[in-house]
Design a protein around this motif. Structure first.
Motif, PDB file in Angstrom:
ATOM      1  N   TYR A 137       0.703  -1.178   0.024  1.00 29.13           N
ATOM      2  CA  TYR A 137       0.071   0.052   0.050  1.00 29.13           C
ATOM      3  C   TYR A 137       0.997   1.331  -0.040  1.00 29.13           C
ATOM      4  CZ  TYR A 137      -3.994  -2.881   1.286  1.00 29.13           C
ATOM      5  OH  TYR A 137      -4.899  -3.866   0.947  1.00 29.13           O
ATOM      6  N   PRO A 138       0.748   2.254  -1.188  1.00 31.22           N
ATOM      7  CA  PRO A 138       1.217   3.329  -0.943  1.00 31.22           C
ATOM      8  C   PRO A 138       0.713   4.341   0.283  1.00 31.22           C
ATOM      9  CG  PRO A 138       0.675   2.973  -3.203  1.00 31.22           C
ATOM     10  CD  PRO A 138       0.089   2.217  -2.441  1.00 31.22           C
ATOM     11  N   SER A 139       1.276   4.843   0.963  1.00 31.35           N
ATOM     12  CA  SER A 139       0.633   5.816   2.319  1.00 31.35           C
ATOM     13  C   SER A 139      -0.401   6.436   1.579  1.00 31.35           C
ATOM     14  CB  SER A 139       1.531   6.415   2.875  1.00 31.35           C
ATOM     15  OG  SER A 139       2.487   7.305   2.049  1.00 31.35           O
ATOM     16  N   SER A 140      -0.133   7.191   0.566  1.00 32.78           N
ATOM     17  CA  SER A 140      -1.324   8.043  -0.150  1.00 32.78           C
ATOM     18  C   SER A 140      -2.335   7.515  -0.601  1.00 32.78           C
ATOM     19  CB  SER A 140      -0.697   8.928  -1.173  1.00 32.78           C
ATOM     20  OG  SER A 140      -0.177   7.784  -2.242  1.00 32.78           O
ATOM     21  N   PHE A 141      -2.517   6.312  -0.565  1.00 35.92           N
ATOM     22  CA  PHE A 141      -3.855   5.351  -1.064  1.00 35.92           C
ATOM     23  C   PHE A 141      -4.513   5.385   0.222  1.00 35.92           C
ATOM     24  CE2 PHE A 141      -6.232   1.448  -0.929  1.00 35.92           C
ATOM     25  CZ  PHE A 141      -6.966   1.477  -2.336  1.00 35.92           C
ATOM     26  N   LEU A 142      -3.848   4.848   1.376  1.00 42.11           N
ATOM     27  CA  LEU A 142      -4.475   4.688   2.663  1.00 42.11           C
ATOM     28  C   LEU A 142      -4.959   6.141   3.080  1.00 42.11           C
ATOM     29  CD1 LEU A 142      -1.843   2.202   4.169  1.00 42.11           C
ATOM     30  CD2 LEU A 142      -4.266   1.572   3.341  1.00 42.11           C
ATOM     31  N   ASP A 143      -4.185   7.103   2.964  1.00 43.98           N
ATOM     32  CA  ASP A 143      -4.353   8.337   3.480  1.00 43.98           C
ATOM     33  C   ASP A 143      -6.041   9.044   2.840  1.00 43.98           C
ATOM     34  OD1 ASP A 143      -4.071  10.800   5.212  1.00 43.98           O
ATOM     35  OD2 ASP A 143      -3.534  11.444   3.420  1.00 43.98           O
ATOM     36  N   GLU A 144      -5.765   9.012   1.413  1.00 38.37           N
ATOM     37  CA  GLU A 144      -7.006   9.248   0.986  1.00 38.37           C
ATOM     38  C   GLU A 144      -8.376   8.446   0.943  1.00 38.37           C
ATOM     39  OE1 GLU A 144      -9.321  11.752  -1.656  1.00 38.37           O
ATOM     40  OE2 GLU A 144      -6.903  11.987  -0.950  1.00 38.37           O
ATOM     41  N   SER A 145      -8.197   7.297   0.928  1.00 39.62           N
ATOM     42  CA  SER A 145      -9.237   6.410   1.212  1.00 39.62           C
ATOM     43  C   SER A 145      -9.769   6.443   2.534  1.00 39.62           C
ATOM     44  CB  SER A 145      -9.134   5.015   0.728  1.00 39.62           C
ATOM     45  OG  SER A 145      -8.029   4.284   1.264  1.00 39.62           O
ATOM     46  N   PHE A 146      -9.109   6.031   3.588  1.00 35.75           N
ATOM     47  CA  PHE A 146      -9.316   6.299   5.007  1.00 35.75           C
ATOM     48  C   PHE A 146      -9.457   7.501   5.641  1.00 35.75           C
ATOM     49  CE2 PHE A 146      -8.126   1.992   4.087  1.00 35.75           C
ATOM     50  CZ  PHE A 146      -9.082   1.185   4.476  1.00 35.75           C
TER      51      PHE A 146
END
Length: 76
Positions: free
Chosen positions: A59-68
């Motif tokens: 997981y890219p941190s940006s993916f997690l930050d944006e989605s959650f």
């Protein structure tokens, strides 16, 4: 009471960038197409939402930050 289950692997094996304009399978797309509606359903039915993160390539941190992170803005 049965919990609502959401598996990221059912969306993609390779999570992408933060925004849809940056590439495929973004955190924004995951949030808009999967996570928001699953969370809304869980909230309305007074159930827990279980999000399974296993099975992807990482997981890219940006993916997690944006989605959650968007959950905070939409649901406080």
């Amino acid at each position: 009471m049965e919990n609502i289950k959401l598996r990221v692997i059912d969306f993609t094996e390779y999570p992408g960038p933060r925004y849809q304009r940056q590439g495929d399978f973004s955190g924004e797309e995951f949030y808009l197409k999967k996570l928001n509606s699953a969370f809304t359903q869980a909230y309305r039915e007074e159930k827990k939402l279980e999000v399974y993160l296993d099975g992807t390539a990482g997981y890219p941190s940006s993916f997690l930050d944006e989605s959650f992170g968007e959950l905070v803005y939409d649901f406080t």
